[in-house]
Design a protein around this motif. Structure first.
Motif, PDB file in Angstrom:
ATOM      1  N   LEU A  61      -8.552   8.497 -12.088  1.00 21.85           N
ATOM      2  CA  LEU A  61      -7.829   7.683 -11.119  1.00 21.85           C
ATOM      3  C   LEU A  61      -7.787   8.347  -9.747  1.00 21.85           C
ATOM      4  CD1 LEU A  61      -4.965   6.393 -13.401  1.00 21.85           C
ATOM      5  CD2 LEU A  61      -6.616   4.954 -12.177  1.00 21.85           C
ATOM      6  N   HIS A  62      -7.608   9.633  -9.704  1.00 18.83           N
ATOM      7  CA  HIS A  62      -7.610  10.333  -8.418  1.00 18.83           C
ATOM      8  C   HIS A  62      -8.946  10.127  -7.711  1.00 18.83           C
ATOM      9  CE1 HIS A  62      -4.224  13.312  -9.769  1.00 18.83           C
ATOM     10  NE2 HIS A  62      -3.791  12.069  -9.577  1.00 18.83           N
ATOM     11  N   LYS A  63     -10.028  10.179  -8.451  1.00 15.05           N
ATOM     12  CA  LYS A  63     -11.348   9.977  -7.848  1.00 15.05           C
ATOM     13  C   LYS A  63     -11.571   8.520  -7.449  1.00 15.05           C
ATOM     14  CE  LYS A  63     -13.540  13.703 -10.521  1.00 15.05           C
ATOM     15  NZ  LYS A  63     -14.558  14.008 -11.565  1.00 15.05           N
ATOM     16  N   LEU A  64     -11.143   7.598  -8.305  1.00 16.54           N
ATOM     17  CA  LEU A  64     -11.340   6.178  -7.997  1.00 16.54           C
ATOM     18  C   LEU A  64     -10.541   5.748  -6.763  1.00 16.54           C
ATOM     19  CD1 LEU A  64     -11.166   4.725 -11.620  1.00 16.54           C
ATOM     20  CD2 LEU A  64     -13.173   4.676 -10.130  1.00 16.54           C
ATOM     21  N   GLY A  79       0.812  -1.211   0.000  1.00 12.46           N
ATOM     22  CA  GLY A  79       0.000   0.000   0.000  1.00 12.46           C
ATOM     23  C   GLY A  79       0.844   1.258   0.000  1.00 12.46           C
ATOM     24  N   ARG A  80       1.948   1.223   0.728  1.00 14.03           N
ATOM     25  CA  ARG A  80       2.828   2.397   0.738  1.00 14.03           C
ATOM     26  C   ARG A  80       3.448   2.613  -0.638  1.00 14.03           C
ATOM     27  NH1 ARG A  80       5.305   5.791   4.229  1.00 14.03           N
ATOM     28  NH2 ARG A  80       7.361   6.573   3.642  1.00 14.03           N
ATOM     29  N   ARG A  81       3.881   1.511  -1.276  1.00 11.34           N
ATOM     30  CA  ARG A  81       4.444   1.637  -2.628  1.00 11.34           C
ATOM     31  C   ARG A  81       3.403   2.208  -3.593  1.00 11.34           C
ATOM     32  NH1 ARG A  81       7.022  -3.352  -1.408  1.00 11.34           N
ATOM     33  NH2 ARG A  81       5.450  -4.541  -2.559  1.00 11.34           N
ATOM     34  N   LEU A  82       2.173   1.771  -3.448  1.00 13.58           N
ATOM     35  CA  LEU A  82       1.109   2.286  -4.309  1.00 13.58           C
ATOM     36  C   LEU A  82       0.931   3.789  -4.091  1.00 13.58           C
ATOM     37  CD1 LEU A  82      -1.334   1.954  -6.238  1.00 13.58           C
ATOM     38  CD2 LEU A  82      -2.712   1.433  -4.207  1.00 13.58           C
ATOM     39  N   ALA A  83       0.882   4.202  -2.821  1.00 15.89           N
ATOM     40  CA  ALA A  83       0.684   5.621  -2.535  1.00 15.89           C
ATOM     41  C   ALA A  83       1.818   6.466  -3.121  1.00 15.89           C
ATOM     42  CB  ALA A  83       0.579   5.840  -1.026  1.00 15.89           C
ATOM     43  N   ILE A  84       3.054   5.981  -2.963  1.00 16.18           N
ATOM     44  CA  ILE A  84       4.197   6.708  -3.523  1.00 16.18           C
ATOM     45  C   ILE A  84       4.123   6.738  -5.049  1.00 16.18           C
ATOM     46  CG2 ILE A  84       6.703   6.629  -3.813  1.00 16.18           C
ATOM     47  CD1 ILE A  84       6.835   5.533  -0.919  1.00 16.18           C
ATOM     48  N   PHE A  90      -5.747  -1.437 -13.125  1.00 17.96           N
ATOM     49  CA  PHE A  90      -5.708  -0.496 -14.249  1.00 17.96           C
ATOM     50  C   PHE A  90      -4.589   0.521 -14.054  1.00 17.96           C
ATOM     51  CE2 PHE A  90      -6.785   3.549 -16.190  1.00 17.96           C
ATOM     52  CZ  PHE A  90      -7.055   3.172 -17.499  1.00 17.96           C
ATOM     53  N   PHE A  91      -4.425   0.999 -12.822  1.00 17.29           N
ATOM     54  CA  PHE A  91      -3.415   2.024 -12.559  1.00 17.29           C
ATOM     55  C   PHE A  91      -2.014   1.518 -12.900  1.00 17.29           C
ATOM     56  CE2 PHE A  91      -0.303   3.727  -9.453  1.00 17.29           C
ATOM     57  CZ  PHE A  91      -0.272   5.039  -9.893  1.00 17.29           C
ATOM     58  N   TRP A  92      -1.706   0.311 -12.457  1.00 16.97           N
ATOM     59  CA  TRP A  92      -0.354  -0.213 -12.747  1.00 16.97           C
ATOM     60  C   TRP A  92      -0.159  -0.451 -14.243  1.00 16.97           C
ATOM     61  CZ3 TRP A  92       3.360   0.595  -9.614  1.00 16.97           C
ATOM     62  CH2 TRP A  92       3.156   0.604  -8.227  1.00 16.97           C
ATOM     63  N   ILE A 135       1.415   6.710  -6.843  1.00 17.22           N
ATOM     64  CA  ILE A 135       0.383   7.678  -7.244  1.00 17.22           C
ATOM     65  C   ILE A 135       0.977   9.081  -7.255  1.00 17.22           C
ATOM     66  CG2 ILE A 135      -1.805   8.747  -6.553  1.00 17.22           C
ATOM     67  CD1 ILE A 135      -2.650   5.984  -5.472  1.00 17.22           C
ATOM     68  N   LEU A 136       1.764   9.400  -6.230  1.00 14.45           N
ATOM     69  CA  LEU A 136       2.421  10.709  -6.205  1.00 14.45           C
ATOM     70  C   LEU A 136       3.325  10.893  -7.425  1.00 14.45           C
ATOM     71  CD1 LEU A 136       3.546  10.930  -2.449  1.00 14.45           C
ATOM     72  CD2 LEU A 136       1.721  12.256  -3.516  1.00 14.45           C
ATOM     73  N   ASN A 137       4.203   9.936  -7.649  1.00 16.81           N
ATOM     74  CA  ASN A 137       5.203  10.080  -8.715  1.00 16.81           C
ATOM     75  C   ASN A 137       4.581  10.029 -10.105  1.00 16.81           C
ATOM     76  OD1 ASN A 137       7.263  10.326  -6.830  1.00 16.81           O
ATOM     77  ND2 ASN A 137       7.654   8.113  -6.791  1.00 16.81           N
TER      78      ASN A 137
END
Length: 861
Positions: free
Chosen positions: A735-738, A630-635, A697-699, A637-639
């Motif tokens: 993606l930000h909303k999802l 989850g932390r990797r995902l959050a980072i 989808f995001f990845w 999303i930022l990057n």
């Protein structure tokens, strides 16, 4: 979706550090989660949030289940609902009393006078507790729970719960006490509440009655003792019992009416060993011919079967166990003199364990113990918070009818359960099994101090005895009242306890008697009619599976009787949290984990990601590995968000009209499917599927689509470049909303880089909008193109070439080559391919052959 241009405000180095504190303050100041009091009922989504017990610390199980609820609240808010999401604190009852006793080193003694200047010991000693008045004790309870509530609220805010913090309640505050007392008085007026003196399950440690819903069986060692009763002619009748200490309380022997061995005994009497008391021999269908000798002694009371036999056979009562779990000083009827009294006096004041040893010794002395006791292990009933087996004593208690003795009410409550929508649906069976297995009404009185008092006084006769059949009740406008410190109308305080005066009911309500009204309390029942009309019945009750029989069922009972409706339309039942050994976490096992260190180590969004990965009703392991993911995902999303904005450039527009290229339209068509699936999943209360579809989808978006189009997106002069940039921004906004319900902090952070207001106040994505933007886009184009790109990368990796290395040619064959051909330019750019050949064949799978340069080229990345 918007087609206006954007000005980007990205930080130089995006980071998760500090974003919780930043956005908690912003959300609080902006009121983004405030409930809209003007919304009509059909536009409201209201949640009956579980009030956690504030008698210790939150644990990871709370974080798990409350995150599930928060994802629902956020989804509904973005779907245009005015979300009523309050928070309650369950601060009355035994857990709070125990915590206060240990924390301050005090114990409540109602005989002690109130001391307005009392200060707890500077160095509390839980083993040498200072006696204090009931009022002083309650003041200490109020003080400590207020501090605990602050700690709980700070953790909930840190976790990102989108609670409206203007709407909070505590189960011991004035509003809750008034609601609980009002509901009780109305139950009483309708005949749904009543007082009865009857055998009651009793915890000798806490000296309080215990309800059926609070029981648990625990395996304990015991032994069968074969004991001889005697017929009038002296012939022995052997019974086997695990409770020889209750011989003095024996009122009959019982056998099955069809048991041939005892036909000649029915209707006669036998004499008890040691005590020499004559008792009848009765027949009853519950006697088990296969158990022991087939004949059993009935004592008042050894277990609940004794109670059934005693009631149905209309037997005498000979209680010998007191509220403290010791043998009473005064012998019961029939043992007042002679040998019986001498034997009884050897037991007076003994604990149950000691009394058992003494009775066994006396049986050996009299020759009435046959052989040695036979060791066994069997289930024994305990209060769920207690350490000693329950006893059954006769007490005066308050009850509410719940179908345990009323078949018509039982059927109606089962039907209520069938009207309710359950997630998962199979949990309804637990509700029905519980209701069908009830064997008595709901015992709601407790012999404790910190709780909601019963709003009842009793007049005293000329001898100072209470007239329980003539209770004095307050008018509702007086509520809440405390009969222990307030006089009833028509009396003055100096008449308390005096002849022809009054006494207050000394008991308090079971904590569930207040918590069962949480929908009414939170909704402003009789206190705020406008709010109540907008939010009740509520839409959603989330809760644990272990309290279906208590909280869920009792709430249905109260709403059925008071409001003639279900208290909510839908319930979501959480699974257990398991430790790494796959054992259920619980405070009693000492394997619970508190959340703060995990929130600090991995971030709140990372812990929420782990929680959201567990479905309703499904047991989930406490897994720090998932939190790392989850932390990797959050980072990421930022990057990824910063990268997309950098590629799109200042003043780029997320304008669907600019999207012209097949690959861009394919990506948006695939996005439309994700939005549709995530929306349906949330509608079905399957937050985990919504997260899985979004994350997958995001990845793919980051690993494949971004790589495929970034070369084209950097071209600021061409329509093809504008198409890529518009598609990137459209997808980014979606993606930000999802992600917003799952990782609210990072979603808000990246949204703030390019949009005004809060992402949590924006409309939820609508699949049709993305299908329109995709025009005739085909998701198969994106899938096939990504497959080709992955094959090219794999070939380079196996050859130890840099991903920037050029390849001479890529040959693609199979049925789906036309889908890949549509994005040939993007494949060539991303794969650095000098040439690409597409050859249609009948093969279902794409085959990609990569011709590498003869030299190794640059070192692999």
């Amino acid at each position: 979706m918007t087609n206006r241009s954007h000005s980007f405000r990205m930080p130089d180095k995006p980071s998760l550090d500090g974003i919780e504190a930043k956005w908690v303050d912003v959300w609080d100041e902006s009121g983004v989660y405030h409930f809209d009091r003007t919304a009509e009922r059909e536009d409201v989504y209201s949640i009956d949030t579980p009030p956690p017990t504030v008698s210790g610390s939150l644990h990871i199980g709370h974080v798990f289940s409350y995150t599930h609820t928060d994802t629902v609240a956020r989804f509904q808010r973005m779907n245009g609902k005015a979300v009523f999401y309050p928070m309650g604190w369950d601060d009355n009852g035994l857990p709070t009393e125990r915590r206060v006793q240990n924390y301050y080193g005090v114990r409540c003694d109602p005989s002690v006078a109130y001391d307005p200047d009392f200060a707890p010991p500077a160095k509390p000693d839980p083993k040498r507790q200072v006696p204090v008045s009931r009022r002083n004790f309650i003041e200490l309870c109020d003080r400590l729970t207020a501090e605990d509530e602050k700690v709980f609220e700070s953790i909930w805010r840190r976790l990102g719960l989108s609670v409206d913090w203007r709407h909070t309640y505590a189960t011991i505050d004035d509003d809750s006490r008034a609601a609980a007392q009002r509901a009780f008085l109305r139950n009483l007026s309708r005949g749904e509440a009543y007082m009865a003196e009857a055998p009651t399950l009793w915890d000798v440690t806490f000296r309080t009655a215990v309800a059926q819903a609070e029981l648990e069986d625990r395996e304990r060692p015991s032994a069968y003792h074969k004991v001889a009763f005697h017929k009038p002619d002296g012939t022995p009748v052997h019974i086997e019992t695990t409770r020889p200490e209750l011989l003095a309380a024996c009122v009959a022997l019982v056998a099955h009416p069809d048991d041939e061995r005892y036909q000649d005994l029915f209707g006669t009497t036998v004499t008890t060993p040691v005590f020499g008391v004559e008792v009848p021999v009765e027949a009853h269908r519950l006697a088990d011919p296969e158990k022991g000798s087939g004949i059993a002694m009935i004592c008042t009371f050894g277990d609940t079967t004794d109670v059934t036999w005693w009631r149905e056979l209309q037997l005498e009562t000979r209680p010998i166990i007191g509220w403290d779990g010791r043998v009473l000083a005064d012998p019961p009827t029939g043992l007042e003199s002679g040998v019986a009294r001498e034997a009884y006096d050897r037991l007076v004041g003994a604990t149950v364990h000691t009394a058992r040893e003494r009775v066994v010794e006396m049986l050996r002395e009299s020759g009435d113990l046959v052989g040695d006791p036979k060791p066994i292990t069997h289930p024994v009933k305990f209060y769920e918070k207690g350490d000693k087996p329950l006893e059954i004593v006769t007490t005066r208690q308050w009850y509410i009818r719940n179908g345990g003795r009323d078949e018509e009410l039982r059927r109606r409550l089962i039907e209520r359960g069938r009207e309710l929508t359950w997630h998962p649906e199979h949990m309804r069976a637990r509700y029905e099994n519980w209701v069908e297995g009830l064997n008595g009404d709901w015992l709601i009185s407790r012999q404790r101090f910190f709780g909601v008092p019963f709003p009842v006084w009793y007049p005293l006769d000329a001898d100072g005895n209470p007239r329980y059949d003539e209770p004095i009740l307050p008018t509702e406008d007086r509520l809440p009242v405390d009969p222990s410190s307030e006089a009833p109308d028509g009396y003055t305080e100096d008449r308390r306890g005096a002849a022809n005066g009054f006494m207050g009911d000394p008991d308090v309500m079971d904590t569930w008697a207040t918590s069962s009204l949480s929908p009414q309390i939170a909704s402003g029942w009789e206190r705020d009619p406008d709010l109540f009309a907008r939010v009740f019945p509520m839409d959603f009750r989330p809760q644990g599976q272990d309290i279906i029989r208590t909280w869920l069922f009792s709430t249905v009972v109260r709403a059925d009787s008071e409001n003639d409706t279900l208290p909510w339309h839908t319930t979501g039942i959480s699974g257990w949290i398991l430790d790494p050994d796959r054992k259920k976490m619980s405070k009693s096992k000492g394997n619970v984990v508190t959340p703060l260190a995990l929130l600090e180590k991995y971030s709140s969004d990372a812990v929420r990601y782990w929680a959201a990965s567990g479905r309703l009703g499904t047991d989930t392991a406490m897994d720090e590995g998932q939190m790392k993911v989850g932390r990797r995902l959050a980072i990421k999303i930022l990057n990824a968000s910063k990268f997309v904005m950098s590629v799109a450039g200042e003043h780029a527009a997320a304008d669907p009209a600019h999207v012209t290229e097949p690959l861009d339209r394919a990506m948006l068509a695939a996005l439309a499917e994700v939005v549709e699936d995530a929306t349906k999943a949330f509608t079905d209360y399957d937050h985990t599927r919504a997260l899985e579809r979004t994350e997958r989808f995001f990845w793919d978006f980051c690993d494949d689509y971004l790589e495929l189009v970034k070369t084209r997106a950097y071209d600021t002069e061409s329509a093809e470049g504008a198409s890529a940039r518009a598609a990137l921004l459209i997808a980014l906004g979606a993606l930000h909303k999802l992600f917003a319900p799952f990782v609210p902090f990072v979603a808000e952070e990246v949204w703030s880089w390019w949009q005004e207001g809060s992402v949590h106040a924006r409309p939820w994505p609508v699949a049709a909008e993305y299908r329109t933007a995709a025009a005739d886009g085909d998701p198969a184009v994106l899938a096939a193109t990504a497959e080709v790109l992955r094959a090219v990368r794999k070939a380079k990796s196996e050859a130890k070439l840099s991903m920037r290395a050029e390849v001479e040619n890529v040959r693609v064959t199979g049925k789906r080559v036309e889908a890949a051909r549509a994005a040939a330019t993007d494949i060539a750019a991303a794969g650095r391919a000098a040439g690409i050949d597409f050859q249609p064949t009948d093969d279902a799978e794409l085959t990609v052959e990569v011709t590498l340069p003869e030299t190794a080229g640059e070192p692999a990345e």
